[in-house]
Design a protein around this motif. Structure first.
Motif, PDB file in Angstrom:
ATOM      1  N   THR A   1       1.022  -1.397  -0.280  1.00  0.00           N
ATOM      2  CA  THR A   1      -0.037   0.625  -0.018  1.00  0.00           C
ATOM      3  C   THR A   1       0.776   1.472  -0.237  1.00  0.00           C
ATOM      4  N   TYR A   2       1.712   0.738   0.257  1.00  0.00           N
ATOM      5  CA  TYR A   2       2.935   2.468   0.416  1.00  0.00           C
ATOM      6  C   TYR A   2       4.697   2.410  -1.018  1.00  0.00           C
ATOM      7  N   PHE A   3       4.264   2.843  -1.829  1.00  0.00           N
ATOM      8  CA  PHE A   3       5.704   2.745  -2.982  1.00  0.00           C
ATOM      9  C   PHE A   3       6.697   4.212  -2.496  1.00  0.00           C
ATOM     10  N   LYS A   4       7.984   4.148  -2.557  1.00  0.00           N
ATOM     11  CA  LYS A   4       8.606   5.267  -2.951  1.00  0.00           C
ATOM     12  C   LYS A   4       9.635   4.889  -3.354  1.00  0.00           C
ATOM     13  N   PRO A   5       9.775   6.419  -3.583  1.00  0.00           N
ATOM     14  CA  PRO A   5      10.726   5.960  -4.967  1.00  0.00           C
ATOM     15  C   PRO A   5      12.179   6.652  -3.795  1.00  0.00           C
ATOM     16  N   ALA A   6      13.303   5.703  -4.983  1.00  0.00           N
ATOM     17  CA  ALA A   6      14.310   5.593  -3.969  1.00  0.00           C
ATOM     18  C   ALA A   6      15.168   7.539  -4.016  1.00  0.00           C
ATOM     19  N   GLY A   7      15.847   7.245  -2.655  1.00  0.00           N
ATOM     20  CA  GLY A   7      17.226   8.870  -3.451  1.00  0.00           C
ATOM     21  C   GLY A   7      16.833   9.994  -2.851  1.00  0.00           C
ATOM     22  N   ILE A   8      14.844   9.818  -2.620  1.00  0.00           N
ATOM     23  CA  ILE A   8      14.359  11.143  -2.199  1.00  0.00           C
ATOM     24  C   ILE A   8      14.536  11.970  -0.818  1.00  0.00           C
ATOM     25  N   PRO A   9      14.872  12.506  -0.248  1.00  0.00           N
ATOM     26  CA  PRO A   9      14.584  13.291   1.553  1.00  0.00           C
ATOM     27  C   PRO A   9      13.335  13.090   1.741  1.00  0.00           C
ATOM     28  N   LEU A  10      12.659  12.659   2.940  1.00  0.00           N
ATOM     29  CA  LEU A  10      11.662  12.797   2.924  1.00  0.00           C
ATOM     30  C   LEU A  10      10.524  13.852   3.258  1.00  0.00           C
ATOM     31  N   ARG A  11      11.096  14.875   3.214  1.00  0.00           N
ATOM     32  CA  ARG A  11      10.988  16.109   3.434  1.00  0.00           C
ATOM     33  C   ARG A  11      10.194  16.777   1.753  1.00  0.00           C
ATOM     34  N   SER A  12      11.687  16.302   0.860  1.00  0.00           N
ATOM     35  CA  SER A  12      11.029  16.698  -0.517  1.00  0.00           C
ATOM     36  C   SER A  12      10.290  15.793  -0.965  1.00  0.00           C
ATOM     37  N   LEU A  13       9.372  15.002  -0.412  1.00  0.00           N
ATOM     38  CA  LEU A  13       9.032  14.124  -1.383  1.00  0.00           C
ATOM     39  C   LEU A  13       7.514  14.177  -1.262  1.00  0.00           C
ATOM     40  N   GLU A  14       7.112  14.388  -1.787  1.00  0.00           N
ATOM     41  CA  GLU A  14       5.768  14.921  -2.712  1.00  0.00           C
ATOM     42  C   GLU A  14       4.501  12.796  -2.511  1.00  0.00           C
ATOM     43  N   GLU A  15       3.326  13.061  -2.212  1.00  0.00           N
ATOM     44  CA  GLU A  15       2.564  11.891  -2.191  1.00  0.00           C
ATOM     45  C   GLU A  15       1.329  12.246  -3.836  1.00  0.00           C
ATOM     46  N   VAL A  16       1.305  10.753  -3.246  1.00  0.00           N
ATOM     47  CA  VAL A  16       0.135  10.574  -4.852  1.00  0.00           C
ATOM     48  C   VAL A  16      -1.143   9.473  -3.601  1.00  0.00           C
ATOM     49  N   ARG A  17      -2.418  10.150  -3.670  1.00  0.00           N
ATOM     50  CA  ARG A  17      -3.362   8.974  -2.955  1.00  0.00           C
ATOM     51  C   ARG A  17      -4.189   8.168  -4.233  1.00  0.00           C
ATOM     52  N   LEU A  18      -3.647   6.989  -4.277  1.00  0.00           N
ATOM     53  CA  LEU A  18      -4.367   6.224  -5.361  1.00  0.00           C
ATOM     54  C   LEU A  18      -5.149   5.168  -4.795  1.00  0.00           C
ATOM     55  N   SER A  19      -7.017   5.342  -4.454  1.00  0.00           N
ATOM     56  CA  SER A  19      -7.631   4.870  -3.627  1.00  0.00           C
ATOM     57  C   SER A  19      -7.773   3.587  -4.299  1.00  0.00           C
ATOM     58  N   VAL A  20      -8.240   2.062  -3.305  1.00  0.00           N
ATOM     59  CA  VAL A  20      -8.433   1.095  -3.805  1.00  0.00           C
ATOM     60  C   VAL A  20      -9.638   0.608  -4.926  1.00  0.00           C
ATOM     61  N   GLU A  21     -10.004   1.440  -4.955  1.00  0.00           N
ATOM     62  CA  GLU A  21     -10.985   0.860  -6.709  1.00  0.00           C
ATOM     63  C   GLU A  21     -10.279   1.795  -7.432  1.00  0.00           C
ATOM     64  N   GLU A  22      -8.858   2.634  -7.660  1.00  0.00           N
ATOM     65  CA  GLU A  22      -8.412   3.102  -9.223  1.00  0.00           C
ATOM     66  C   GLU A  22      -6.805   1.953  -8.844  1.00  0.00           C
ATOM     67  N   ALA A  23      -6.706   1.048  -7.559  1.00  0.00           N
ATOM     68  CA  ALA A  23      -5.559   0.698  -8.092  1.00  0.00           C
ATOM     69  C   ALA A  23      -6.421  -0.889  -8.462  1.00  0.00           C
ATOM     70  N   GLU A  24      -7.567  -1.774  -7.899  1.00  0.00           N
ATOM     71  CA  GLU A  24      -8.551  -2.373  -8.819  1.00  0.00           C
ATOM     72  C   GLU A  24      -8.600  -2.510 -10.376  1.00  0.00           C
ATOM     73  N   ALA A  25      -8.964  -1.230 -10.657  1.00  0.00           N
ATOM     74  CA  ALA A  25      -9.332  -0.903 -11.857  1.00  0.00           C
ATOM     75  C   ALA A  25      -7.870  -0.876 -12.551  1.00  0.00           C
ATOM     76  N   LEU A  26      -6.935  -0.358 -12.668  1.00  0.00           N
ATOM     77  CA  LEU A  26      -5.244  -0.297 -13.132  1.00  0.00           C
ATOM     78  C   LEU A  26      -4.764  -1.984 -13.068  1.00  0.00           C
ATOM     79  N   ARG A  27      -5.130  -3.035 -11.406  1.00  0.00           N
ATOM     80  CA  ARG A  27      -5.200  -3.867 -12.108  1.00  0.00           C
ATOM     81  C   ARG A  27      -5.524  -4.688 -12.860  1.00  0.00           C
ATOM     82  N   LEU A  28      -6.956  -5.449 -12.489  1.00  0.00           N
ATOM     83  CA  LEU A  28      -8.013  -5.543 -13.619  1.00  0.00           C
ATOM     84  C   LEU A  28      -7.144  -5.181 -15.269  1.00  0.00           C
TER      85      LEU A  28
END
Ligand SMILES: [Zn+2]
Length: 151
Positions: free
Chosen positions: A5-32
């Motif tokens: 449920t969490y995916f993070k790019p390597a080498g980016i300091p936490l304080r400058s890390l932006e986050e996108v939120r994928l809903s469970v149904e978005e993840a499911e649509a992508l999977r299907l």
């Protein structure tokens, strides 16, 4: 539910890390669509939503994943508006019953509640083509859009 449920790019300091939120149904649509290779009609049917809604959820998911991948953002999968379909079983004597998704994860082999015979095989999820509303265990999250997916 997705295993990760969490995916993070390597080498980016936490304080400058932006986050996108994928809903469970978005993840499911992508999977299907992308992993199972289903057509939009089939994916929509599996999730118990209209083809238009499936298309919109999928487009949103793709946009978010591309944004995260190309702009070095983290992805968090959570929330959304969905319910997990109970699974339906039957025994050799023809009895049919439903078991909530949650119970299957922890349980031993399914036994018929009427005659105690072992379950023959899981049938299709209740949500598949015959409507899963009002039955069994359900999980609700605050609505993001106005679609309710059945996974
Ligand atoms: Zn039985």
């Amino acid at each position: 539910m997705p295993g990760v449920t969490y995916f993070k790019p390597a080498g980016i300091p936490l304080r400058s890390l932006e986050e996108v939120r994928l809903s469970v149904e978005e993840a499911e649509a992508l999977r299907l669509k992308e992993l199972e290779g289903l057509e939009q009609e089939q994916g929509a049917e599996k999730m118990n939503i209209s083809r238009q809604t499936f298309q919109r959820v999928l487009a949103s998911a793709r946009q978010k994943v591309a944004d995260a991948l190309l702009n070095g953002k983290a992805i968090r999968i959570e929330g959304g508006n969905f319910e997990i379909s109970p699974r339906r079983f039957h025994c050799a004597n023809g009895h049919v019953w439903e078991t909530p998704f949650e119970a299957i994860a922890e349980a031993a082999p399914q036994l018929c509640p009427v005659c105690n015979a072992p379950a023959v095989e899981p049938l299709m999820p209740v949500g598949f083509g015959c409507g899963g509303k009002g039955r069994g265990w359900r999980r609700r999250r605050p609505a993001v859009g106005n679609s309710k997916a059945s996974i």
